[in-house]
Design an enzyme around this catalytic site. Sequence first.
Site, short mmCIF file in Angstrom:
data_model
loop_
_atom_site.label_atom_id
_atom_site.label_comp_id
_atom_site.label_asym_id
_atom_site.label_seq_id
_atom_site.Cartn_x
_atom_site.Cartn_y
_atom_site.Cartn_z
N SER A 150 1.94 1.96 -3.94
CA SER A 150 3.10 1.17 -3.53
C SER A 150 2.99 -0.24 -4.05
O SER A 150 1.88 -0.73 -4.30
CB SER A 150 3.17 1.12 -1.99
OG SER A 150 4.15 0.18 -1.58
N TYR A 163 -0.84 -0.42 6.97
CA TYR A 163 -0.31 0.41 5.89
C TYR A 163 -0.68 -0.12 4.51
O TYR A 163 -1.12 0.65 3.64
CB TYR A 163 1.22 0.46 6.04
CG TYR A 163 1.98 1.12 4.93
CD1 TYR A 163 2.07 2.51 4.85
CD2 TYR A 163 2.65 0.36 3.95
CE1 TYR A 163 2.79 3.12 3.83
CE2 TYR A 163 3.37 0.97 2.93
CZ TYR A 163 3.44 2.34 2.88
OH TYR A 163 4.15 2.96 1.87
N LYS A 167 -2.42 1.63 0.80
CA LYS A 167 -1.78 1.77 -0.51
C LYS A 167 -2.64 1.11 -1.59
O LYS A 167 -2.70 1.59 -2.73
CB LYS A 167 -0.37 1.17 -0.45
CG LYS A 167 0.56 1.95 0.47
CD LYS A 167 1.02 3.25 -0.16
CE LYS A 167 0.70 4.49 0.59
NZ LYS A 167 1.22 5.71 -0.04
N1 LIG Z 1 10.11 4.71 0.65
C1 LIG Z 1 9.52 3.64 0.10
O1 LIG Z 1 10.11 2.55 0.00
C2 LIG Z 1 8.16 3.75 -0.42
C3 LIG Z 1 7.32 4.82 -0.20
N2 LIG Z 1 6.06 4.84 -0.71
C4 LIG Z 1 5.17 5.97 -0.50
O2 LIG Z 1 5.81 7.14 -0.95
C5 LIG Z 1 5.31 8.27 -0.26
C6 LIG Z 1 6.46 9.12 0.22
O3 LIG Z 1 7.26 8.32 1.07
P1 LIG Z 1 8.79 8.65 1.39
O4 LIG Z 1 9.29 9.68 0.49
O5 LIG Z 1 9.48 7.34 1.45
O6 LIG Z 1 8.64 9.22 2.87
P2 LIG Z 1 9.46 10.32 3.71
O7 LIG Z 1 9.23 9.94 5.12
O8 LIG Z 1 10.84 10.44 3.19
O9 LIG Z 1 8.69 11.68 3.38
C7 LIG Z 1 7.38 11.83 3.78
C8 LIG Z 1 6.86 13.18 3.35
O10 LIG Z 1 5.47 13.24 3.69
C9 LIG Z 1 5.25 14.38 4.53
N3 LIG Z 1 4.18 14.09 5.47
C10 LIG Z 1 4.13 13.14 6.42
N4 LIG Z 1 2.96 13.18 7.06
C11 LIG Z 1 2.24 14.17 6.49
C12 LIG Z 1 0.96 14.70 6.69
N5 LIG Z 1 0.16 14.22 7.64
N6 LIG Z 1 0.53 15.73 5.92
C13 LIG Z 1 1.35 16.25 4.96
N7 LIG Z 1 2.60 15.78 4.72
C14 LIG Z 1 3.02 14.75 5.46
C15 LIG Z 1 6.56 14.66 5.19
O11 LIG Z 1 6.61 16.02 5.62
P3 LIG Z 1 7.67 16.52 6.77
O12 LIG Z 1 9.01 16.64 6.11
O13 LIG Z 1 7.13 17.83 7.21
O14 LIG Z 1 7.65 15.48 7.85
C16 LIG Z 1 7.52 14.33 4.04
O15 LIG Z 1 7.57 15.41 3.14
C17 LIG Z 1 4.41 7.71 0.85
O16 LIG Z 1 3.08 7.80 0.45
C18 LIG Z 1 4.83 6.25 0.95
O17 LIG Z 1 3.78 5.43 1.39
C19 LIG Z 1 5.58 3.83 -1.48
C20 LIG Z 1 6.37 2.74 -1.73
C21 LIG Z 1 7.69 2.62 -1.23
C1 LIG Z 2 8.42 1.72 4.18
C2 LIG Z 2 8.66 0.44 3.48
O1 LIG Z 2 10.01 0.09 3.48
C3 LIG Z 2 8.26 0.52 2.06
O2 LIG Z 2 7.02 1.18 1.92
C4 LIG Z 2 6.40 0.65 0.92
O3 LIG Z 2 5.33 1.03 0.52
C5 LIG Z 2 7.20 -0.45 0.33
O4 LIG Z 2 6.44 -1.52 -0.01
C6 LIG Z 2 8.15 -0.80 1.39
O5 LIG Z 2 7.56 -1.74 2.27
#
Ligand SMILES: NC(=O)C1=CN([C@@H]2O[C@H](COP(=O)(O)OP(=O)(O)OC[C@H]3O[C@@H](n4cnc5c(N)ncnc54)[C@H](OP(=O)(O)O)[C@@H]3O)[C@@H](O)[C@H]2O)C=CC1
Ligand SMILES: C[C@H](O)[C@@H]1OC(=O)[C@H](O)[C@@H]1O
Length: 260
Positions: A150, A163, A167
């Site tokens: 991230s 968090y 990352k």
């Molecule tokens: N959105 C953002 O702005 C950003 C996100 N990220 C990173 O991107 C990644 C995905 O995030 P995002 O798509 O936004 O999140 P979502 O909440 O949309 O999706 C999360 C996914 O992770 C799964 N999940 C959650 N907990 C577990 C677990 N313990 N074991 C296995 N699967 C799990 C969920 O499964 P289920 O559907 O079953 O709950 C779902 O498929 C994360 O690592 C996040 O830190 C990084 C930067 C920015």
């Molecule tokens: C969940 C936040 O909006 C998102 O997660 C990240 O990793 C990004 O930096 C944003 O803070």
Amino acid sequence: MLLKDKVVIVTGGSRGIGRAIAIASAREGADVAINYWSDNDASYGRRSAISEVLAEIENLGRRAIAVEGNVAAPQTGVDLVRQTVEAFGKVDVLASNAGICPFHAFLDMPPSVLERTVGVNLNGAFYVTQAAARQMKEQGTGGAIVATSSISALVGGGMQAHYTPTKAGVHSLMQSCAIALGPYGIRCNSVMPGTIATDLNADDLADESKRAYFEKRIPLGRLGAPEDVAECVVFLASDRARYVTGAALLVDGGLFVNLQ
Ligand SMILES: NC(=O)C1=CN([C@@H]2O[C@H](COP(=O)(O)OP(=O)(O)OC[C@H]3O[C@@H](n4cnc5c(N)ncnc54)[C@H](OP(=O)(O)O)[C@@H]3O)[C@@H](O)[C@H]2O)C=CC1
Ligand SMILES: C[C@H](O)[C@@H]1OC(=O)[C@H](O)[C@@H]1O
């Protein structure tokens, strides 16, 4: 096609960025194993979410399986790799993406919130990466691991003190694995998404003024979409990136560099 006949594992692939990675991989010719975990604290229909993504991949003419499990448990990675090999015969790519971000103030954060976040985001990435790398080493044909780090690896967040270190840790994990696994032809990189509109931050961005702040601060003028990140993961997973390992790719619309 960038991933023709490759086998890709995606953790956290039922929703958000992981779902987009799974679909983009299938569009580029891969069969996909999707991990997810329904027993967390989200409050909507996850079972239908996973069936939809499976159907979408099958409509693209590729095969897909779903493997439920909490990545924080060491055995989940082992089971995920085993079931993928049983279904598709090999593992070429791991997209280690599952993550949670339960926003919480620092001073009164309970240990349980910290431990859960570290357990899923960092320990989970470690265990799944280790399990996939063991399989890739045994196959002897190299591989690619792309972790979802991230922009938060580089900057802080007042409600994210539990968090952001995870990352940074995920990126550091990919750097060390690039060294440990390079001799086996296994490349390890991370993507660093900025603010991507998903369920993870839906509540946070429901605050109109906060959303408007981000849109103004991002030079490209919009929040990211999961597909913006997925295309970069596919590139790093593909042979187009054959000499890229230990790297991090910011996918943030320019957010990070926009100080003033
Ligand atoms: N959105 C953002 O702005 C950003 C996100 N990220 C990173 O991107 C990644 C995905 O995030 P995002 O798509 O936004 O999140 P979502 O909440 O949309 O999706 C999360 C996914 O992770 C799964 N999940 C959650 N907990 C577990 C677990 N313990 N074991 C296995 N699967 C799990 C969920 O499964 P289920 O559907 O079953 O709950 C779902 O498929 C994360 O690592 C996040 O830190 C990084 C930067 C920015
Ligand atoms: C969940 C936040 O909006 C998102 O997660 C990240 O990793 C990004 O930096 C944003 O803070």
